[in-house]
Design an enzyme around this catalytic site. Structure first.
Site, PDB file in Angstrom:
ATOM      1  N   PHE A 127       1.025  -1.387  -0.687  1.00 14.46           N
ATOM      2  CA  PHE A 127       0.016  -0.121  -0.049  1.00 14.46           C
ATOM      3  C   PHE A 127       1.338   1.213  -0.102  1.00 14.46           C
ATOM      4  O   PHE A 127       2.123   1.423   0.201  1.00 14.46           O
ATOM      5  CB  PHE A 127      -0.833   0.228   1.363  1.00 14.46           C
ATOM      6  CG  PHE A 127      -1.112   0.721   2.724  1.00 14.46           C
ATOM      7  CD1 PHE A 127      -1.768   1.652   2.669  1.00 14.46           C
ATOM      8  CD2 PHE A 127       0.482   0.072   3.540  1.00 14.46           C
ATOM      9  CE1 PHE A 127      -0.718   2.827   4.471  1.00 14.46           C
ATOM     10  CE2 PHE A 127       1.080   1.072   4.781  1.00 14.46           C
ATOM     11  CZ  PHE A 127       0.526   2.231   4.373  1.00 14.46           C
ATOM     12  N   GLY A 135       4.702  11.681   4.495  1.00  7.80           N
ATOM     13  CA  GLY A 135       4.811  10.592   4.705  1.00  7.80           C
ATOM     14  C   GLY A 135       3.588  11.031   5.679  1.00  7.80           C
ATOM     15  O   GLY A 135       2.373  10.943   5.822  1.00  7.80           O
ATOM     16  N   SER A 136       3.823  11.846   6.868  1.00  7.17           N
ATOM     17  CA  SER A 136       2.720  12.589   8.312  1.00  7.17           C
ATOM     18  C   SER A 136       1.407  12.976   7.444  1.00  7.17           C
ATOM     19  O   SER A 136       0.789  12.955   7.789  1.00  7.17           O
ATOM     20  CB  SER A 136       3.376  13.443   9.008  1.00  7.17           C
ATOM     21  OG  SER A 136       5.453  12.224   9.689  1.00  7.17           O
ATOM     22  N   THR A 162       6.320  -0.197   1.192  1.00  4.22           N
ATOM     23  CA  THR A 162       7.064  -1.443   1.902  1.00  4.22           C
ATOM     24  C   THR A 162       6.269  -2.752   0.619  1.00  4.22           C
ATOM     25  O   THR A 162       5.400  -2.917  -0.077  1.00  4.22           O
ATOM     26  CB  THR A 162       6.421  -2.228   2.946  1.00  4.22           C
ATOM     27  OG1 THR A 162       7.649  -1.100   4.180  1.00  4.22           O
ATOM     28  CG2 THR A 162       7.235  -3.385   3.894  1.00  4.22           C
ATOM     29  N   GLN A 295      22.659  -5.690  41.364  1.00  2.00           N
ATOM     30  CA  GLN A 295      21.405  -5.333  41.131  1.00  2.00           C
ATOM     31  C   GLN A 295      20.887  -4.526  40.453  1.00  2.00           C
ATOM     32  O   GLN A 295      19.607  -4.149  39.120  1.00  2.00           O
ATOM     33  CB  GLN A 295      20.789  -4.469  42.632  1.00  2.00           C
ATOM     34  CG  GLN A 295      19.509  -4.054  43.104  1.00  2.00           C
ATOM     35  CD  GLN A 295      19.177  -3.822  44.295  1.00  2.00           C
ATOM     36  OE1 GLN A 295      19.842  -2.664  44.545  1.00  2.00           O
ATOM     37  NE2 GLN A 295      18.523  -4.207  45.132  1.00  2.00           N
ATOM     38  N   HIS A 354      24.307  -6.643  26.756  1.00  2.00           N
ATOM     39  CA  HIS A 354      25.725  -7.564  26.203  1.00  2.00           C
ATOM     40  C   HIS A 354      26.914  -6.728  26.218  1.00  2.00           C
ATOM     41  O   HIS A 354      28.177  -7.202  25.412  1.00  2.00           O
ATOM     42  CB  HIS A 354      25.445  -7.734  24.467  1.00  2.00           C
ATOM     43  CG  HIS A 354      23.993  -8.816  24.581  1.00  2.00           C
ATOM     44  ND1 HIS A 354      22.769  -8.604  24.834  1.00  2.00           N
ATOM     45  CD2 HIS A 354      24.303  -9.869  24.075  1.00  2.00           C
ATOM     46  CE1 HIS A 354      22.513  -9.735  24.949  1.00  2.00           C
ATOM     47  NE2 HIS A 354      23.343 -10.801  24.147  1.00  2.00           N
ATOM     48  N   GLY A 355      27.375  -5.331  27.067  1.00  6.53           N
ATOM     49  CA  GLY A 355      28.546  -5.152  26.833  1.00  6.53           C
ATOM     50  C   GLY A 355      28.765  -4.728  25.548  1.00  6.53           C
ATOM     51  O   GLY A 355      27.719  -4.306  24.421  1.00  6.53           O
ATOM     52  N   GLU A 379       3.667   3.743   9.970  1.00  4.64           N
ATOM     53  CA  GLU A 379       2.283   3.862  10.257  1.00  4.64           C
ATOM     54  C   GLU A 379       2.387   4.801  11.185  1.00  4.64           C
ATOM     55  O   GLU A 379       1.232   4.531  12.101  1.00  4.64           O
ATOM     56  CB  GLU A 379       1.666   2.577  10.819  1.00  4.64           C
ATOM     57  CG  GLU A 379       1.633   1.603  10.232  1.00  4.64           C
ATOM     58  CD  GLU A 379       1.218   1.222   9.166  1.00  4.64           C
ATOM     59  OE1 GLU A 379       0.190   1.387   8.681  1.00  4.64           O
ATOM     60  OE2 GLU A 379       1.273  -0.104   8.427  1.00  4.64           O
ATOM     61  N   THR A 381       4.753   8.808  13.169  1.00  2.00           N
ATOM     62  CA  THR A 381       5.376   8.679  13.511  1.00  2.00           C
ATOM     63  C   THR A 381       4.712   9.155  15.236  1.00  2.00           C
ATOM     64  O   THR A 381       3.614   9.458  15.449  1.00  2.00           O
ATOM     65  CB  THR A 381       6.002   9.829  13.622  1.00  2.00           C
ATOM     66  OG1 THR A 381       5.958  11.505  13.435  1.00  2.00           O
ATOM     67  CG2 THR A 381       6.686  10.142  12.155  1.00  2.00           C
TER      68      THR A 381
HETATM   69  C1  LIG Z   1      10.945   1.703   6.167  1.00  2.00           C
HETATM   70  C2  LIG Z   1       9.681   1.934   6.040  1.00  2.00           C
HETATM   71  C3  LIG Z   1       8.832   1.539   5.244  1.00  2.00           C
HETATM   72  C4  LIG Z   1       7.453   2.523   4.835  1.00  2.00           C
HETATM   73  N1  LIG Z   1       6.485   1.529   4.110  1.00  2.00           N
HETATM   74  C5  LIG Z   1       5.977   2.081   4.026  1.00  2.00           C
HETATM   75  C6  LIG Z   1       4.867   2.270   2.947  1.00  2.00           C
HETATM   76  O1  LIG Z   1       4.559   0.365   2.824  1.00  2.00           O
HETATM   77  N2  LIG Z   1       3.427   2.586   2.183  1.00  2.00           N
HETATM   78  C7  LIG Z   1       3.730   4.236   2.767  1.00  2.00           C
HETATM   79  O2  LIG Z   1       2.451   4.744   2.575  1.00  2.00           O
HETATM   80  N3  LIG Z   1       4.347   4.637   3.654  1.00  2.00           N
HETATM   81  C8  LIG Z   1       5.561   4.172   3.644  1.00  2.00           C
HETATM   82  N4  LIG Z   1       6.393   4.451   4.794  1.00  2.00           N
HETATM   83  C9  LIG Z   1       6.544   5.982   5.100  1.00  2.00           C
HETATM   84  C10 LIG Z   1       6.288   6.025   6.449  1.00  2.00           C
HETATM   85  O3  LIG Z   1       4.624   6.387   7.050  1.00  2.00           O
HETATM   86  C11 LIG Z   1       6.268   8.022   6.601  1.00  2.00           C
HETATM   87  O4  LIG Z   1       8.153   7.939   6.687  1.00  2.00           O
HETATM   88  C12 LIG Z   1       5.886   8.363   8.288  1.00  2.00           C
HETATM   89  O5  LIG Z   1       4.939   8.253   8.111  1.00  2.00           O
HETATM   90  C13 LIG Z   1       6.891   9.858   8.225  1.00  2.00           C
HETATM   91  O6  LIG Z   1       7.054  10.754   6.959  1.00  2.00           O
HETATM   92  P1  LIG Z   1       7.955  10.680   6.559  1.00  2.00           P
HETATM   93  O7  LIG Z   1       9.004  10.338   6.664  1.00  2.00           O
HETATM   94  O8  LIG Z   1       7.081  11.710   5.624  1.00  2.00           O
HETATM   95  O9  LIG Z   1       8.449  12.439   7.575  1.00  2.00           O
HETATM   96  P2  LIG Z   1       7.820  13.493   8.153  1.00  2.00           P
HETATM   97  O10 LIG Z   1       5.953  13.499   7.967  1.00  2.00           O
HETATM   98  O11 LIG Z   1       8.874  15.120   7.129  1.00  2.00           O
HETATM   99  O12 LIG Z   1       8.398  14.374   9.741  1.00  2.00           O
HETATM  100  C14 LIG Z   1       9.531  14.473   9.356  1.00  2.00           C
HETATM  101  C15 LIG Z   1       9.711  14.828  11.565  1.00  2.00           C
HETATM  102  O13 LIG Z   1       8.815  15.591  11.504  1.00  2.00           O
HETATM  103  C16 LIG Z   1       7.254  15.313  13.080  1.00  2.00           C
HETATM  104  N5  LIG Z   1       6.456  15.985  12.389  1.00  2.00           N
HETATM  105  C17 LIG Z   1       5.821  16.156  11.622  1.00  2.00           C
HETATM  106  N6  LIG Z   1       4.451  16.568  10.930  1.00  2.00           N
HETATM  107  C18 LIG Z   1       4.900  16.770  13.049  1.00  2.00           C
HETATM  108  C19 LIG Z   1       3.684  17.394  13.561  1.00  2.00           C
HETATM  109  N7  LIG Z   1       2.536  18.029  13.024  1.00  2.00           N
HETATM  110  N8  LIG Z   1       3.922  18.447  14.232  1.00  2.00           N
HETATM  111  C20 LIG Z   1       5.145  17.650  15.424  1.00  2.00           C
HETATM  112  N9  LIG Z   1       5.820  16.474  14.952  1.00  2.00           N
HETATM  113  C21 LIG Z   1       6.159  16.474  13.101  1.00  2.00           C
HETATM  114  C22 LIG Z   1       7.302  14.038  12.780  1.00  2.00           C
HETATM  115  O14 LIG Z   1       6.447  13.779  13.513  1.00  2.00           O
HETATM  116  C23 LIG Z   1       8.914  14.016  12.391  1.00  2.00           C
HETATM  117  O15 LIG Z   1       9.507  13.640  13.478  1.00  2.00           O
HETATM  118  C24 LIG Z   1       7.454   3.522   5.287  1.00  2.00           C
HETATM  119  C25 LIG Z   1       8.475   4.091   6.350  1.00  2.00           C
HETATM  120  C26 LIG Z   1      10.128   4.011   6.414  1.00  2.00           C
HETATM  121  C27 LIG Z   1      10.922   4.403   7.440  1.00  2.00           C
END
Ligand SMILES: Cc1cc2nc3c(=O)[nH]c(=O)nc-3n(C[C@H](O)[C@H](O)[C@H](O)COP(=O)(O)OP(=O)(O)OC[C@H]3O[C@@H](n4cnc5c(N)ncnc54)[C@H](O)[C@@H]3O)c2cc1C
Length: 401
Positions: A127, A135-136, A162, A295, A354-355, A379, A381
């Site tokens: 997907f 991404g977000s 993925t 401990q 594990h040091g 899914e 952050t």
């Molecule tokens: C190995 C891997 C597999 C993946 N597989 C898929 C997949 O199958 N399909 C798919 O569609 N996507 C996939 N992704 C993408 C993933 O969903 C996104 O990387 C993720 O949603 C974050 O988006 P971004 O990397 O663009 O970070 P950004 O959205 O650019 O965010 C960067 C930083 O800013 C923070 N941030 C963003 N907006 C805000 C806000 N409003 N307030 C506060 N902080 C904020 C975020 O938390 C993050 O710390 C994958 C990612 C990885 C690394």
């Protein structure tokens, strides 16, 4: 307590499925995981085993040839698989999300066409929401589908798929302006297209290119790719659910069950890290006794086990809520947030126990240390989970004054 992360109230069938999966993980996954991961090799034999166990059809209804199991059963299986190797759970996760979206939102023809072959693992799903610039912020998607007769023409670039290479069916989220006048809210002008393709890399269908595998720090073995659409023609009957403008909601529904799944992965990886830490702590001696007898190390083990238990309980709660038919975005967000953060912390503690050996590729904890961070991102952050949790809390606890 015999073992951590036990689940009360499971049926005989659920217990039997879990025992079978656990046995498969112990015999077929754990012994080869680290070697395959270091070579970034796709676990073909393991995937064949998963097919035989029926895991690709675990939640697909029986009428389509699946096992018709609940989200809880699925999540508990994912927890077991991630305990063996997180990448393997990634191979079934996007497949499961696409099958779930088809089951919930597909037309009858789409269900009849795809679900039976998905249950067998013959058609495998990926997907795609993310793009290079987002991404977000899913509402900022720029990939576009434009109607042309009985077809849609798709253009744009997608990122981070993925299973992008190994899948043969990709649910792709695009903007589609047709029927949505200027000024429509961004999330109401998005459509999910069901894109069929050949597995592999390069031009896998006219107008559709999967450039190659992204080189990652962890989560190896499973392929993560880009996807480039350049005049890709999709028949109108491959709009998920048959109506444009519903894509955002369909994807969010899929991601919600995906979040329970990522929480389950966090639980599985944390459990494995605990197992490795508690075992090593009883074998390594310093100052005349096993380090487990200091401990400070015992406290670490106590904290790790408590986190494993807490994350498991929240993940099970979120899955059960969805299975009961209720909205579970609050519980899924909390479970995903907590399980991924705790997983990172438990892995870090096991690494410290594990040091210096934790830094050696000979020890499994080195792999887990590179895998855990992906759970903080995938899914949604931690920040995005907290936004979802915060919004829902303000709905539930609205000030009445
Ligand atoms: C190995 C891997 C597999 C993946 N597989 C898929 C997949 O199958 N399909 C798919 O569609 N996507 C996939 N992704 C993408 C993933 O969903 C996104 O990387 C993720 O949603 C974050 O988006 P971004 O990397 O663009 O970070 P950004 O959205 O650019 O965010 C960067 C930083 O800013 C923070 N941030 C963003 N907006 C805000 C806000 N409003 N307030 C506060 N902080 C904020 C975020 O938390 C993050 O710390 C994958 C990612 C990885 C690394």
């Amino acid at each position: 307590m015999a073992r951590l992360a036990q689940t009360a109230g499971l049926t005989d069938v659920q217990q039997e499925i879990l025992a079978t999966v656990r046995d498969f993980v112990d015999k077929e996954i754990i012994p080869v995981a680290t070697q395959l991961e270091h070579k970034d090799e796709y676990p073909t034999q393991i995937v064949e085993g998963l097919k035989e166990l029926g895991l690709f059809g675990l939640m697909i209804p029986e009428e389509y040839g699946g096992l018709g199991e609940s989200l809880l059963t699925y999540a508990l299986c994912v927890e077991e698989i991630a305990r063996g190797w997180m990448s393997v759970s990634g191979i079934i996760n996007t497949h499961f999300i696409v099958a779930y979206m088809l089951k919930q939102h597909g037309t009858q023809e789409q269900k009849d066409t795809f679900l039976p072959r998905m249950a067998l693992g013959e058609v495998r799903g990926a997907f795609s929401m993310s793009e290079p610039a987002l991404g977000s912020d899913v509402s900022a998607i720029t990939s576009k589908g434009v109607k042309d007769g009985d077809e849609y023409v798709l253009n744009g670039q997608k990122m981070w798929l993925t299973n992008g290479g190994t899948s043969s069916l990709v649910a792709v989220l695009c903007r589609s302006d047709e029927g949505h006048p200027e000024g429509t809210a961004p999330h109401k002008s998005m459509t999910t297209f069901l894109v069929e393709k050949e597995p592999g890399f390069g031009e896998v269908r006219p107008g559709l290119t999967i450039p190659g595998k992204i080189d990652k720090m962890g989560y190896k073995g499973v392929d993560t790719t880009e996807l480039v659409m350049d005049g890709l023609r999709i028949p109108a009957n491959r709009v998920l659910g048959g109506t444009t403008g519903r894509g955002f909601y369909q994807m969010m529904d899929g991601v919600e069950v995906g979040r329970v799944n990522v929480a389950a992965r966090g639980c599985g990886v944390a459990q494995r890290a605990f197992e490795l830490g508690v075992s090593y702590a009883q074998q390594r001696h310093t100052f005349g006794k096993p380090i487990a007898q200091h401990q400070a190390i015992q406290f670490k083990l106590a904290e790790m086990a408590t986190k494993v238990e807490a994350a498991h309980a929240m993940m099970v709660n979120a899955a059960r809520k969805k299975d009961s038919g209720e909205r579970n975005d609050l519980e899924a967000g909390m479970a995903k947030y907590l399980a991924s953060e705790y997983c990172k912390e438990v892995v870090e503690d096991a690494f410290r126990i594990h040091g210096g050996y934790g830094f050696s590729k000979e020890y499994e904890i080195e792999r887990l240390y590179r895998e855990a961070p992906m759970l903080l991102i995938g899914e949604g952050t931690a920040e995005i989970q907290k936004m979802i949790i915060g919004r829902r809390l303000l709905e539930e606890y609205r000030f009445q004054g």
